[in-house]
Design an enzyme around this catalytic site. Structure first.
Site: not given
Ligand SMILES: [Zn+2]
Length: 143
Positions: A50, A52, A75, A84
């Site tokens: 992701h 991040e 998330c 994350c």
């Molecule tokens: Zn994430």
């Protein structure tokens, strides 16, 4: 430097994810230390980093007092990739600026709670209208 400037950079970063991130939202993230962008990330292919996580992976060691600017709430749950929000906490980040709350019912504020519970300063709503525009198709899916 104005926080909006860094969120705009995160928006630009998120646009790089368009067309590669599958059903994941095309999120962008920049990490800032001492007023400078020290790392960038965007959503990878499904199952890959992701935004991040990519930014944290690209971060040089030894930097401190880092703030993260992320277009969508980090998330909080383990999906195809680790959470994350947890990764940001573990990295020792001091503050996180978020564009909008993630409407996905698995997240939807839980990522913010996880960060705040760990003592991270969180600001939500930076350039929210621009983020909503960029994440339009994802937001429609989660209405
Ligand atoms: Zn994430």
């Amino acid at each position: 430097m104005n926080p909006d400037y860094f969120m705009r950079q995160a928006l630009n970063e998120g646009r790089k994810a368009r067309g590669i991130c599958g059903d994941n939202p095309p999120v962008g993230c920049v990490l800032v230390s001492n007023g400078l962008i020290v790392s960038r990330g965007h959503t990878g292919r499904p199952g890959e980093h992701h935004a991040e996580a990519m930014a944290l992976a690209n971060l040089q060691e030894g930097l401190n007092d880092i703030s993260a600017y992320v277009t969508l709430e980090p998330c909080s749950f383990q999906g195809r990739t680790p959470s994350c929000a947890k990764a940001l906490v573990e990295s020792g980040i001091k503050s996180v600026f978020v564009g909008i709350i993630d409407p996905d019912p698995r997240n939807n504020g839980a990522g913010i709670q996880l960060l705040e519970a760990a003592g991270v300063a969180v600001t939500v709503g930076l350039l929210a209208a621009d983020v909503e525009h960029d994440l339009g198709p994802y937001l429609l899916l989660n209405k």
